[in-house]
Design a protein around this motif. Structure first.
Motif, PDB file in Angstrom:
ATOM      1  N   ALA A  46      26.858 -16.870  22.967  1.00 41.60           N
ATOM      2  CA  ALA A  46      27.661 -15.637  23.041  1.00 41.60           C
ATOM      3  C   ALA A  46      26.866 -14.522  23.707  1.00 41.60           C
ATOM      4  O   ALA A  46      27.404 -13.788  24.551  1.00 41.60           O
ATOM      5  N   LEU A  47      25.590 -14.394  23.372  1.00 38.85           N
ATOM      6  CA  LEU A  47      24.751 -13.349  23.969  1.00 38.85           C
ATOM      7  C   LEU A  47      24.515 -13.571  25.462  1.00 38.85           C
ATOM      8  O   LEU A  47      24.263 -12.620  26.200  1.00 38.85           O
ATOM      9  N   ALA A  48      24.608 -14.816  25.921  1.00 43.15           N
ATOM     10  CA  ALA A  48      24.472 -15.097  27.345  1.00 43.15           C
ATOM     11  C   ALA A  48      25.692 -14.610  28.120  1.00 43.15           C
ATOM     12  O   ALA A  48      25.634 -14.484  29.339  1.00 43.15           O
ATOM     13  N   HIS A  49      26.771 -14.331  27.401  1.00 48.86           N
ATOM     14  CA  HIS A  49      28.006 -13.896  28.050  1.00 48.86           C
ATOM     15  C   HIS A  49      28.346 -12.434  27.817  1.00 48.86           C
ATOM     16  O   HIS A  49      28.906 -11.789  28.696  1.00 48.86           O
ATOM     17  N   SER A  56      28.445 -10.686  18.596  1.00 50.29           N
ATOM     18  CA  SER A  56      28.660 -11.023  17.179  1.00 50.29           C
ATOM     19  C   SER A  56      30.135 -10.988  16.824  1.00 50.29           C
ATOM     20  O   SER A  56      30.624 -11.835  16.071  1.00 50.29           O
ATOM     21  N   ARG A  57      30.843 -10.017  17.385  1.00 48.71           N
ATOM     22  CA  ARG A  57      32.281  -9.913  17.107  1.00 48.71           C
ATOM     23  C   ARG A  57      33.040 -11.116  17.670  1.00 48.71           C
ATOM     24  O   ARG A  57      33.864 -11.725  16.992  1.00 48.71           O
ATOM     25  N   VAL A  58      32.739 -11.492  18.905  1.00 48.76           N
ATOM     26  CA  VAL A  58      33.413 -12.631  19.529  1.00 48.76           C
ATOM     27  C   VAL A  58      33.063 -13.919  18.792  1.00 48.76           C
ATOM     28  O   VAL A  58      33.929 -14.767  18.557  1.00 48.76           O
ATOM     29  N   LEU A  59      31.801 -14.060  18.416  1.00 51.28           N
ATOM     30  CA  LEU A  59      31.409 -15.257  17.663  1.00 51.28           C
ATOM     31  C   LEU A  59      32.115 -15.284  16.311  1.00 51.28           C
ATOM     32  O   LEU A  59      32.564 -16.347  15.868  1.00 51.28           O
ATOM     33  N   GLY A  60      32.240 -14.130  15.659  1.00 55.08           N
ATOM     34  CA  GLY A  60      32.970 -14.073  14.393  1.00 55.08           C
ATOM     35  C   GLY A  60      34.424 -14.478  14.552  1.00 55.08           C
ATOM     36  O   GLY A  60      34.972 -15.219  13.720  1.00 55.08           O
ATOM     37  N   GLU A  61      35.058 -14.024  15.634  1.00 54.63           N
ATOM     38  CA  GLU A  61      36.445 -14.415  15.897  1.00 54.63           C
ATOM     39  C   GLU A  61      36.543 -15.923  16.121  1.00 54.63           C
ATOM     40  O   GLU A  61      37.442 -16.579  15.608  1.00 54.63           O
TER      41      GLU A  61
END
Length: 183
Positions: A46-49, A56-61
């Motif tokens: 996720a941090l690479a994008h 963190s928000r996108v990963l949580g979703e």
């Protein structure tokens, strides 16, 4: 000193009650173990994008979607692959900012008509080459066989190397002239 007289609150003098703590959500133990095992790798992807706090928000979703579908995912032959598809697709879908440059770079080097699994090659590239995970850890996070990840990395590098070195692909290199006599 006189003691304070306690009085009952009048009907109009009520204070709002302190809200009760929200109920704790009990997640399946297998999901908690899966999450603990793959969290670092997924967060790196996720941090690479996208930068923090969006990563963190996108990963949580994405993990929320995985947990909602968890009962169906664990019935499948390869739960890790199903989860990876959901997580990586959500992250790529939501990516904006510096991660786009990375995605464009990787896709530009790998965009060939014969490419059969661009997502596999791209994801393997990001996890292994960009983030530095071992081939084994990359395969485990993606729910892929180690041999498929190695092949995807080699295929992507094979297409990227001639372009990076300024040479045309081997299929475009000039061969011996057909009309010249051989001595």
């Amino acid at each position: 000193m006189t003691p304070a007289v306690s009085r009952a609150p009048a009907r109009g003098d009520r204070r709002p009650a302190t809200p009760a703590a929200p109920p704790a959500v009990a997640l399946p133990p297998a999901f908690e173990a899966f999450y603990a095992l793959h969290y670092a790798c997924y967060l790196g992807y996720a941090l690479a994008h996208v930068p923090e706090p969006a990563a963190s928000r996108v990963l949580g979703e994405a993990m929320g979607e995985v947990v909602i579908r968890w009962a169906d995912i664990v019935r499948r032959p390869n739960p890790a692959a199903c989860a990876w598809i959901l997580v990586s697709a959500r992250i790529r879908q939501r990516s904006e900012g510096p991660g786009r440059d990375l995605a464009d770079l990787a896709l530009r080097h790998r965009a060939q008509p014969a490419l059969r699994h661009p997502a596999l090659e791209y994801d393997a590239f990001v996890l292994h080459d960009v983030l530095g995970h071992s081939v084994e850890d990359t395969a485990e996070a993606m729910g892929e066989e180690i041999s498929r990840v190695r092949y995807a990395l080699a295929a992507g590098r094979g297409r990227a190397l001639p372009e990076a070195m300024g040479h045309p692909p081997a299929s475009r290199l000039p061969g011996p002239a057909r009309n010249t006599p051989h001595e």
